[in-house]
Design a protein around this motif. Structure first.
Motif, short mmCIF file in Angstrom:
data_model
loop_
_atom_site.label_atom_id
_atom_site.label_comp_id
_atom_site.label_asym_id
_atom_site.label_seq_id
_atom_site.Cartn_x
_atom_site.Cartn_y
_atom_site.Cartn_z
N GLY A 121 0.79 -1.22 0.00
CA GLY A 121 0.00 0.00 0.00
C GLY A 121 0.83 1.27 0.00
O GLY A 121 1.98 1.28 0.44
N ASN A 122 0.21 2.33 -0.48
CA ASN A 122 0.80 3.67 -0.40
C ASN A 122 0.55 4.25 0.98
O ASN A 122 -0.47 3.96 1.61
CB ASN A 122 0.17 4.61 -1.44
CG ASN A 122 0.62 4.33 -2.84
OD1 ASN A 122 1.51 3.53 -3.07
ND2 ASN A 122 -0.01 4.99 -3.79
N ALA A 123 1.43 5.11 1.43
CA ALA A 123 1.29 5.76 2.73
C ALA A 123 0.16 6.78 2.74
O ALA A 123 -0.53 6.94 3.74
CB ALA A 123 2.60 6.43 3.12
N SER A 124 -0.02 7.48 1.66
CA SER A 124 -0.96 8.59 1.60
C SER A 124 -2.35 8.15 1.18
O SER A 124 -2.52 7.26 0.35
CB SER A 124 -0.46 9.62 0.58
OG SER A 124 -1.39 10.67 0.44
N LYS A 125 -3.35 8.83 1.74
CA LYS A 125 -4.74 8.62 1.33
C LYS A 125 -5.11 9.46 0.11
O LYS A 125 -6.20 9.33 -0.41
CB LYS A 125 -5.68 8.96 2.48
CG LYS A 125 -5.62 7.98 3.62
CD LYS A 125 -6.65 8.33 4.68
CE LYS A 125 -6.59 7.34 5.82
NZ LYS A 125 -7.63 7.62 6.83
N LEU A 126 -4.20 10.30 -0.34
CA LEU A 126 -4.48 11.12 -1.51
C LEU A 126 -4.57 10.26 -2.76
O LEU A 126 -3.94 9.21 -2.86
CB LEU A 126 -3.37 12.18 -1.69
CG LEU A 126 -3.22 13.21 -0.59
CD1 LEU A 126 -2.02 14.11 -0.87
CD2 LEU A 126 -4.49 14.04 -0.43
N SER A 127 -5.34 10.72 -3.72
CA SER A 127 -5.43 10.02 -5.01
C SER A 127 -4.12 10.20 -5.76
O SER A 127 -3.31 11.07 -5.43
CB SER A 127 -6.58 10.58 -5.83
OG SER A 127 -6.27 11.89 -6.27
N HIS A 128 -3.93 9.42 -6.82
CA HIS A 128 -2.73 9.59 -7.64
C HIS A 128 -2.68 10.99 -8.25
O HIS A 128 -1.61 11.60 -8.33
CB HIS A 128 -2.66 8.51 -8.73
CG HIS A 128 -2.32 7.16 -8.18
ND1 HIS A 128 -3.19 6.11 -8.22
CD2 HIS A 128 -1.21 6.70 -7.56
CE1 HIS A 128 -2.64 5.06 -7.66
NE2 HIS A 128 -1.43 5.39 -7.25
N ALA A 129 -3.82 11.51 -8.67
CA ALA A 129 -3.85 12.86 -9.25
C ALA A 129 -3.44 13.90 -8.21
O ALA A 129 -2.67 14.81 -8.51
CB ALA A 129 -5.24 13.16 -9.79
N GLU A 130 -3.93 13.75 -6.99
CA GLU A 130 -3.56 14.69 -5.92
C GLU A 130 -2.07 14.58 -5.59
O GLU A 130 -1.40 15.58 -5.36
CB GLU A 130 -4.40 14.44 -4.67
CG GLU A 130 -5.87 14.78 -4.84
CD GLU A 130 -6.73 14.29 -3.70
OE1 GLU A 130 -7.60 15.06 -3.25
OE2 GLU A 130 -6.53 13.13 -3.25
#
Length: 133
Positions: free
Chosen positions: A64-73
């Motif tokens: 998983g990625n650390a951030s909850k942001l979308s790829h666009a964000e």
């Protein structure tokens, strides 16, 4: 991709079932990669009939990625979003409870040793107990 679907818009279930049907279950297992656990956990919280369990058992790993942001964000961000390592670990534990065959855990974008330690801290006891039964 924050809605539990793959970039084409298909559900994870549909994608796995299509590949398995086309390849006669060719892949040893599937992994979820490069998305925050909160982006896809809902895909596994629905569907409790027997047919819906089969595709979930095909998932063997999560990075998983650390951030909850979308790829666009994230593409627009000027600073790295490290997320919350403790929450990240707990979300992996929740996923482990929903996905009976997951045995590969790791981090992707934005993760570091803190995130991996929290995955271990959250999952280790349950991993050993669940796999020994």
């Amino acid at each position: 991709e924050v809605n539990g679907c793959i970039p084409t818009g298909e559900s994870i279930q549909t994608a796995i079932e299509q590949v398995d049907a086309t390849t006669n279950r060719g892949p040893a297992y599937y992994m979820i990669n490069c998305a925050h656990p909160s982006h896809f956990i809902s895909a596994f919280q629905t569907g409790t009939d027997v047919s819906s369990l089969s595709w979930k058992e095909r998932i063997g790993g999560i990075r998983g990625n650390a951030s909850k942001l979308s790829h666009a964000e994230l593409d627009e961000a000027t600073e790295l979003d490290e997320g919350n390592p403790v929450e990240f670990g707990k979300e992996h534990m929740a996923l482990m409870q929903l996905l009976p065959r997951v045995n590969v855990f790791g981090g992707c974008c934005g993760t570091d040793d803190r995130h991996v330690r929290e995955i271990k801290s959250s999952c280790w006891a349950a991993f050993g107990k669940a796999r020994s039964q």
